[in-house]
Design an enzyme around this catalytic site. Structure first.
Site, mmCIF file in Angstrom:
data_model
loop_
_atom_site.group_PDB
_atom_site.id
_atom_site.type_symbol
_atom_site.label_atom_id
_atom_site.label_comp_id
_atom_site.label_asym_id
_atom_site.label_seq_id
_atom_site.Cartn_x
_atom_site.Cartn_y
_atom_site.Cartn_z
ATOM 1 N N ASP A 22 22.869 35.113 39.743
ATOM 2 C CA ASP A 22 23.054 34.228 41.057
ATOM 3 C C ASP A 22 24.315 33.908 41.424
ATOM 4 O O ASP A 22 24.572 32.635 41.873
ATOM 5 C CB ASP A 22 22.239 33.117 40.633
ATOM 6 C CG ASP A 22 22.532 32.251 39.470
ATOM 7 O OD1 ASP A 22 22.924 32.617 38.604
ATOM 8 O OD2 ASP A 22 22.821 30.800 40.126
ATOM 9 N N CYS A 23 25.286 34.785 41.253
ATOM 10 C CA CYS A 23 26.821 34.324 41.390
ATOM 11 C C CYS A 23 27.241 34.491 42.776
ATOM 12 O O CYS A 23 27.501 35.820 43.011
ATOM 13 C CB CYS A 23 27.635 34.946 40.336
ATOM 14 S SG CYS A 23 29.307 34.469 40.492
ATOM 15 N N SER A 78 37.483 36.699 42.374
ATOM 16 C CA SER A 78 36.699 37.467 43.680
ATOM 17 C C SER A 78 37.801 37.385 44.823
ATOM 18 O O SER A 78 38.034 38.357 45.450
ATOM 19 C CB SER A 78 35.595 36.585 44.098
ATOM 20 O OG SER A 78 35.867 35.085 44.277
HETATM 21 N N1 LIG Z 1 37.515 31.650 41.163
HETATM 22 C C1 LIG Z 1 36.523 32.477 40.297
HETATM 23 C C2 LIG Z 1 35.204 31.776 39.962
HETATM 24 C C3 LIG Z 1 34.110 32.750 39.656
HETATM 25 C C4 LIG Z 1 33.282 31.733 38.762
HETATM 26 O O1 LIG Z 1 33.301 30.750 38.787
HETATM 27 N N2 LIG Z 1 32.337 32.562 38.203
HETATM 28 C C5 LIG Z 1 31.185 32.101 37.558
HETATM 29 C C6 LIG Z 1 29.804 32.473 37.901
HETATM 30 S S1 LIG Z 1 29.493 32.097 39.462
HETATM 31 C C7 LIG Z 1 31.542 32.299 36.025
HETATM 32 O O2 LIG Z 1 31.859 33.276 35.783
HETATM 33 N N3 LIG Z 1 31.387 31.315 35.247
HETATM 34 C C8 LIG Z 1 31.681 31.534 33.872
HETATM 35 C C9 LIG Z 1 30.647 30.684 33.173
HETATM 36 O O3 LIG Z 1 29.815 29.979 33.731
HETATM 37 O O4 LIG Z 1 30.533 30.819 31.747
HETATM 38 C C10 LIG Z 1 36.160 33.713 41.201
HETATM 39 O O5 LIG Z 1 36.313 33.540 42.459
HETATM 40 O O6 LIG Z 1 36.038 34.892 40.853
#
Ligand SMILES: N[C@@H](CCC(=O)N[C@@H](CS)C(=O)NCC(=O)O)C(=O)O
Length: 221
Positions: A22-23, A78
């Site tokens: 759900d990302c 992203s």
């Molecule tokens: N700034 C990053 C943020 C990406 C992000 O926060 N992804 C989350 C999932 S929606 C994640 O991988 N979190 C790592 C975790 O929860 O372990 C982007 O835009 O790619």
């Protein structure tokens, strides 16, 4: 004959069952690949068991990450991914991650504040009020410019960044607060339906239950 993938996209999900997670940031990267008709293959990262190589590529341990198989280039984040894809596959042009119009930029933090506010409190009404103002900003842009998408007749990166977040707002607020986007915001509601009926959305879709399940852990934390 199936086209060989040029890009591998690593996103949140379940590798064993090939279920997409759900990302909204992964969703943006996938929508960009789909809108640009890039041959790609999705790979899923289990958040309960992240592979060690992920941290070598991205010390933050977050997804999405893409791997350009022809150039052997890895790109995490992203915003960096959509910028890379815009240069690598310029047609159709979608703009860079900060493409105008700059509306609804506070949507995600304002949504998270509203979602986490304690039920039935003044704080909750205030935070939902702020969320509604942010949604009004998007609604009024679409209404006043008489435009199908923020990008005009076709979506651009402003749309591909915002639409996955609007999906989280609608599904999580409905499930946890019994709250609906107000009917007065009809341009926004029509926009949500319009973008969700695109082929790219159908190709990258995950069901509302995934959004609800994903926010559960954050709300319990
Ligand atoms: N700034 C990053 C943020 C990406 C992000 O926060 N992804 C989350 C999932 S929606 C994640 O991988 N979190 C790592 C975790 O929860 O372990 C982007 O835009 O790619």
């Amino acid at each position: 004959m199936a086209t060989s993938p040029i890009i591998e996209a690593y996103v949140k999900g379940k590798p064993e069952t090939h279920e997409r997670g759900d990302c909204p940031f992964s969703h943006r990267a996938l929508l960009t690949l789909a809108e640009k008709h890039v041959p790609y293959k999705e790979e899923y990262i289990d958040f309960n068991n992240k592979p060690k190589w992920l941290f070598d590529i991205n010390p933050k341990g977050s997804v999405p990450i893409i791997h350009d198989l022809e150039k052997d280039t890895w790109v995490p984040d992203s915003a960096a991914i959509v910028d890379y894809l815009e240069d690598r596959f310029p047609d159709p042009a979608l703009g860079k991650h900060d493409a105008p119009p700059h509306v609804g930029e506070k949507l995600f933090p304002n949504f998270i504040s509203a979602l986490k506010a304690k039920e039935g409190t003044d704080e909750e009404s205030k935070k939902i009020g702020v969320l509604v103002q942010t949604l009004e900003e998007i609604n009024n842009y679409l209404r006043d410019n008489k435009t199908d998408y923020l990008g005009g007749e076709r979506p651009n990166q402003a749309d591909l960044g915002l639409a996955p977040k609007l999906y989280h707002v609608e599904m999580a607020m409905r499930a946890y607060k019994g709250w609906e986007i107000p009917d007065e915001l009809s341009s926004l509601k029509e926009y949500n339906q319009r973008i969700r009926s695109r082929k790219s959305w159908k190709q990258t879709y995950y069901p509302p239950e995934k959004v609800v399940e994903g926010w559960k852990a954050h709300l319990e934390a």
